[in-house]
Design a protein around this motif. Structure first.
Motif, mmCIF file in Angstrom:
data_model
loop_
_atom_site.group_PDB
_atom_site.id
_atom_site.type_symbol
_atom_site.label_atom_id
_atom_site.label_comp_id
_atom_site.label_asym_id
_atom_site.label_seq_id
_atom_site.Cartn_x
_atom_site.Cartn_y
_atom_site.Cartn_z
ATOM 1 N N ALA A 342 11.468 32.382 48.321
ATOM 2 C CA ALA A 342 12.424 32.251 47.227
ATOM 3 C C ALA A 342 12.478 33.559 46.447
ATOM 4 C CB ALA A 342 12.042 31.104 46.308
ATOM 5 N N ILE A 343 13.641 33.833 45.863
ATOM 6 C CA ILE A 343 13.831 35.055 45.088
ATOM 7 C C ILE A 343 14.106 34.702 43.628
ATOM 8 C CG2 ILE A 343 15.293 37.106 44.794
ATOM 9 C CD1 ILE A 343 15.790 37.131 47.753
ATOM 10 N N GLU A 344 13.183 35.092 42.758
ATOM 11 C CA GLU A 344 13.353 35.001 41.306
ATOM 12 C C GLU A 344 13.825 33.624 40.850
ATOM 13 O OE1 GLU A 344 15.965 38.207 40.312
ATOM 14 O OE2 GLU A 344 14.409 39.725 40.476
ATOM 15 N N LEU A 345 13.023 32.608 41.122
ATOM 16 C CA LEU A 345 13.322 31.261 40.641
ATOM 17 C C LEU A 345 12.629 31.022 39.301
ATOM 18 C CD1 LEU A 345 13.052 29.038 43.844
ATOM 19 C CD2 LEU A 345 15.015 30.304 42.953
ATOM 20 N N ASP A 346 13.271 30.226 38.444
ATOM 21 C CA ASP A 346 12.635 29.874 37.168
ATOM 22 C C ASP A 346 11.925 28.533 37.298
ATOM 23 O OD1 ASP A 346 14.642 27.944 37.117
ATOM 24 O OD2 ASP A 346 15.954 29.139 35.823
ATOM 25 N N ASP A 347 11.378 28.061 36.195
ATOM 26 C CA ASP A 347 10.578 26.828 36.223
ATOM 27 C C ASP A 347 11.419 25.584 36.464
ATOM 28 O OD1 ASP A 347 8.385 28.380 35.736
ATOM 29 O OD2 ASP A 347 8.443 28.094 33.554
ATOM 30 N N GLN A 348 12.730 25.699 36.345
ATOM 31 C CA GLN A 348 13.585 24.526 36.549
ATOM 32 C C GLN A 348 13.741 24.173 38.023
ATOM 33 O OE1 GLN A 348 17.021 26.084 34.254
ATOM 34 N NE2 GLN A 348 16.726 24.326 32.899
ATOM 35 N N ARG A 371 7.303 41.738 46.425
ATOM 36 C CA ARG A 371 8.336 42.069 47.411
ATOM 37 C C ARG A 371 7.803 43.047 48.458
ATOM 38 N NH1 ARG A 371 13.656 43.106 43.533
ATOM 39 N NH2 ARG A 371 13.643 41.057 42.518
ATOM 40 N N GLN A 372 7.147 44.093 47.994
ATOM 41 C CA GLN A 372 6.641 45.092 48.926
ATOM 42 C C GLN A 372 5.563 44.528 49.843
ATOM 43 O OE1 GLN A 372 9.241 47.314 48.679
ATOM 44 N NE2 GLN A 372 7.610 48.728 49.295
ATOM 45 N N THR A 373 4.714 43.667 49.274
ATOM 46 C CA THR A 373 3.659 43.062 50.091
ATOM 47 C C THR A 373 4.250 42.222 51.206
ATOM 48 O OG1 THR A 373 2.138 43.028 48.210
ATOM 49 C CG2 THR A 373 1.646 41.551 50.048
ATOM 50 N N LEU A 374 5.261 41.401 50.882
ATOM 51 C CA LEU A 374 5.884 40.555 51.900
ATOM 52 C C LEU A 374 6.628 41.400 52.931
ATOM 53 C CD1 LEU A 374 6.598 37.781 53.013
ATOM 54 C CD2 LEU A 374 8.587 37.746 51.482
ATOM 55 N N LEU A 375 7.340 42.422 52.468
ATOM 56 C CA LEU A 375 8.076 43.267 53.413
ATOM 57 C C LEU A 375 7.130 43.976 54.376
ATOM 58 C CD1 LEU A 375 10.775 44.768 51.023
ATOM 59 C CD2 LEU A 375 11.204 43.277 52.977
ATOM 60 N N GLU A 376 6.005 44.448 53.861
ATOM 61 C CA GLU A 376 5.015 45.078 54.739
ATOM 62 C C GLU A 376 4.485 44.087 55.767
ATOM 63 O OE1 GLU A 376 4.139 48.131 54.948
ATOM 64 O OE2 GLU A 376 4.738 49.110 53.077
ATOM 65 N N GLN A 377 4.205 42.865 55.324
ATOM 66 C CA GLN A 377 3.688 41.840 56.251
ATOM 67 C C GLN A 377 4.734 41.474 57.302
ATOM 68 O OE1 GLN A 377 2.524 38.665 53.631
ATOM 69 N NE2 GLN A 377 0.583 39.643 53.042
ATOM 70 N N MET A 378 5.983 41.322 56.866
ATOM 71 C CA MET A 378 7.040 40.945 57.816
ATOM 72 C C MET A 378 7.354 42.076 58.782
ATOM 73 S SD MET A 378 9.681 38.736 55.457
ATOM 74 C CE MET A 378 10.833 38.626 56.812
ATOM 75 N N THR A 379 7.157 43.306 58.353
ATOM 76 C CA THR A 379 7.362 44.423 59.274
ATOM 77 C C THR A 379 6.363 44.377 60.417
ATOM 78 O OG1 THR A 379 8.209 45.799 57.464
ATOM 79 C CG2 THR A 379 7.486 46.940 59.461
ATOM 80 N N ARG A 380 5.129 43.967 60.099
ATOM 81 C CA ARG A 380 4.091 43.863 61.151
ATOM 82 C C ARG A 380 4.192 42.561 61.933
ATOM 83 N NH1 ARG A 380 0.974 45.975 56.805
ATOM 84 N NH2 ARG A 380 0.164 43.897 56.354
ATOM 85 N N PHE A 381 4.539 41.467 61.228
ATOM 86 C CA PHE A 381 4.588 40.140 61.881
ATOM 87 C C PHE A 381 5.920 39.484 61.539
ATOM 88 C CE2 PHE A 381 0.178 41.025 60.534
ATOM 89 C CZ PHE A 381 -0.403 41.175 61.776
ATOM 90 N N PRO A 382 7.007 39.875 62.197
ATOM 91 C CA PRO A 382 8.321 39.319 61.856
ATOM 92 C C PRO A 382 8.450 37.860 62.297
ATOM 93 C CG PRO A 382 8.492 40.773 63.747
ATOM 94 C CD PRO A 382 7.089 40.918 63.230
ATOM 95 N N PRO A 383 9.003 37.001 61.451
ATOM 96 C CA PRO A 383 9.186 35.590 61.828
ATOM 97 C C PRO A 383 10.404 35.411 62.727
ATOM 98 C CG PRO A 383 10.021 35.964 59.618
ATOM 99 C CD PRO A 383 9.406 37.262 60.061
ATOM 100 N N ALA A 384 10.368 34.340 63.485
ATOM 101 C CA ALA A 384 11.522 34.029 64.331
ATOM 102 C C ALA A 384 12.664 33.462 63.496
ATOM 103 C CB ALA A 384 11.120 33.030 65.416
ATOM 104 N N ARG A 385 12.325 32.681 62.445
ATOM 105 C CA ARG A 385 13.343 32.103 61.565
ATOM 106 C C ARG A 385 12.906 32.308 60.121
ATOM 107 N NH1 ARG A 385 12.444 28.915 65.678
ATOM 108 N NH2 ARG A 385 10.962 27.590 64.540
ATOM 109 N N LEU A 386 13.840 32.688 59.296
ATOM 110 C CA LEU A 386 13.559 32.964 57.889
ATOM 111 C C LEU A 386 14.629 32.301 57.031
ATOM 112 C CD1 LEU A 386 12.133 34.536 55.554
ATOM 113 C CD2 LEU A 386 13.736 36.414 56.029
ATOM 114 N N ALA A 387 14.188 31.539 56.028
ATOM 115 C CA ALA A 387 15.099 30.964 55.039
ATOM 116 C C ALA A 387 14.814 31.616 53.689
ATOM 117 C CB ALA A 387 14.913 29.448 54.944
ATOM 118 N N ILE A 388 15.868 32.077 53.039
ATOM 119 C CA ILE A 388 15.747 32.743 51.750
ATOM 120 C C ILE A 388 16.441 31.886 50.701
ATOM 121 C CG2 ILE A 388 16.192 34.852 50.453
ATOM 122 C CD1 ILE A 388 16.459 36.316 53.125
ATOM 123 N N ALA A 389 15.682 31.371 49.755
ATOM 124 C CA ALA A 389 16.245 30.521 48.704
ATOM 125 C C ALA A 389 16.643 31.379 47.508
ATOM 126 C CB ALA A 389 15.221 29.471 48.282
#
Length: 460
Positions: A342-348, A371-389
């Motif tokens: 998820a990207i920048e969700l609030d408590d609601q 963001r940088q931590t996840l991008l670095e991880q995905m660069t090394r271990f890319p998922p087959a399917r990704l959902a972005i909320a």
């Protein structure tokens, strides 16, 4: 990524360096991250970074267009060389209605070729370079035939790259000598065809010189061809060739014809062939040893970025003025598993939703570090399917869209989940329309329902 030869990889790397040198640094955050994750030494990382930027910015397609134009330019020049060589032979021998002056014919066939050959060799020996006009014509014609504005940056980068090991002289030398070789071969073949189908008589004429001079010149020019098996007219044949009533003798005609063919082969074709082979050998041996000059400012400044002494997270670069078009599923790495983020969700918006056991939650990206931590991880271990909320109550700003694009490039398949508004609230129609427009420009599928079944099974 498209398979390229080692020279083409170095060529694109040098093109990117020149482009940054004149226009300033490119938006290279993702390129640098991918280069670091690819491993290898500095040269390999510089190449990886440059190739990714070249593919993103259209330089890779421009390279293919330039190469197509270069091949077409060579073909055009080769056709012109063949036609020119045939024209030389026809001009030298004529239509057979009048006798052929052997020395005029030999001068017509070999004169310009010999002068340019001598100037090329002297320029190479004395100055270390040569003004290969044919080479410049080829470069100009290649640019014109490429028909790609971005291809204009490629020729200067190639010349700079080759000049470091002085390979440009051998590349253009092979081209120039190869074209002259075609012209001489065409002239030789046309000579044989004309002599086989027409009846030619040969004479020599003079006002100032005596017969002894022509006898000596004929014997000297025929010495090397004679050593290789070509017959040379005897003294008597040479002397009688001044008499129009005697030059038409069958044996005399054949002897002069063989002498002329041998001279063109030995002094016209073979030197160009040897020089062409020599230039090709020097070109191939030098090309295999070609490397980047890592001491250039454009490369040395990237050393700490691409091979950091300690890994750093976060970015300080200014955001680009325009987002680059991306497509999901363009990673070349092995992909596996499913991931939701998820990207920048609030408590609601409670997070995470109830997920299948095979789907991993990457949390909420609400800081530069996350963001940088996840991008670095995905660069090394890319998922087959990704959902972005995403929360469509927020505007689709440039930073969010750039992040979505970077995440999508690290997954085989990507879908964007536009969340429903919390109870008691409504989504703004205009803002939702902006999200739809932006995601369509990025080429990413989106929906307002949770893509959990797709994450788990790969289909709806």
């Amino acid at each position: 990524m498209t398979q390229l030869s080692p020279l083409q990889r170095l060529w694109l790397t040098e093109t990117v360096r020149l482009r940054e040198e004149h226009a300033g640094p490119l938006d290279d955050q993702e390129a640098n991250r991918r280069a670091r994750s690819s491993g290898g030494d500095l040269t390999q990382r510089l190449e990886h970074r440059a190739l990714w930027l070249a593919e993103r910015d259209g330089l890779l397609s421009a390279l293919h267009h330039w190469l197509q134009g270069a091949r077409l330019a060579v073909l055009v020049l080769a056709v012109l060389a063949v036609i020119s060589g045939a024209g030389l032979a026809f001009a030298a021998l004529g239509n057979g209605q009048t006798p052929v002056n052997v020395f005029w014919a030999l001068g017509s066939l070999l004169g310009l070729n010999s002068i340019l050959l001598l100037s090329w060799v002297l320029g190479l020996l004395l100055a270390g370079e040569h003004g290969a006009s044919l080479g410049r014509v080829w470069l100009w014609l290649s640019d014109k035939l490429a028909r790609d504005a971005k291809a204009a940056q490629l020729a200067p980068a190639l010349l700079l790259l080759l000049q470091r090991r002085k390979l440009n002289r051998w590349a253009l030398g092979a081209l120039v000598n190869g074209l002259w070789l075609l012209a001489m071969l065409s002239a030789l073949v046309m000579m044989l065809l004309l002599m086989a189908t027409r009846r030619y008589g040969f004479i020599w004429e003079t006002t100032l010189l005596g017969a002894d001079a022509f006898v000596a010149a004929t014997r000297a020019l025929g010495a090397l061809p004679n050593w290789l098996g070509f017959s040379v007219p005897t003294v008597e044949m040479i002397l009688v060739s001044t008499d129009s009533s005697l030059y038409n003798n069958e044996l005399v005609r054949q002897s002069w014809a063989i002498w002329l063919v041998g001279a063109v082969l030995i002094y016209g074709v073979i030197p160009r062939l040897l020089l062409y082979l020599f230039c090709r050998w020097r070109w191939k041996s030098g090309r295999n040893a070609l490397q980047l000059d890592l001491n250039l400012p454009g490369y040395s400044q990237l050393r700490e970025t691409l091979m950091p002494s300690s890994e750093r997270l976060g970015v300080n670069d200014i955001a680009p003025e325009q987002l680059h078009t991306v497509q999901a599923g363009n990673t070349d790495l092995h992909t596996d598993g499913a991931l939701i983020v998820a990207i920048e969700l609030d408590d609601q918006h409670p997070w995470p939703p109830t997920l299948p056991a095979t789907v991993k939650d990457a949390g909420i990206l609400d800081s530069r570090e996350s963001r940088q931590t996840l991008l670095e991880q995905m660069t090394r271990f890319p998922p087959a399917r990704l959902a972005i909320a995403c929360d469509p109550r927020r505007s689709p700003d440039r930073g969010s869209l750039a992040l979505i694009g970077e995440l999508a490039r690290s997954a085989a398949q990507t879908r964007v989940w536009l969340l429903q508004a919390p109870p008691g609230q409504a989504l703004d129609a205009d803002r939702l329309s902006d999200w739809h427009t932006a995601l369509k420009q990025l080429g990413l599928p989106f929906a307002t329902s949770a893509p959990l079944n797709w994450l788990e099974t790969g289909h709806d």
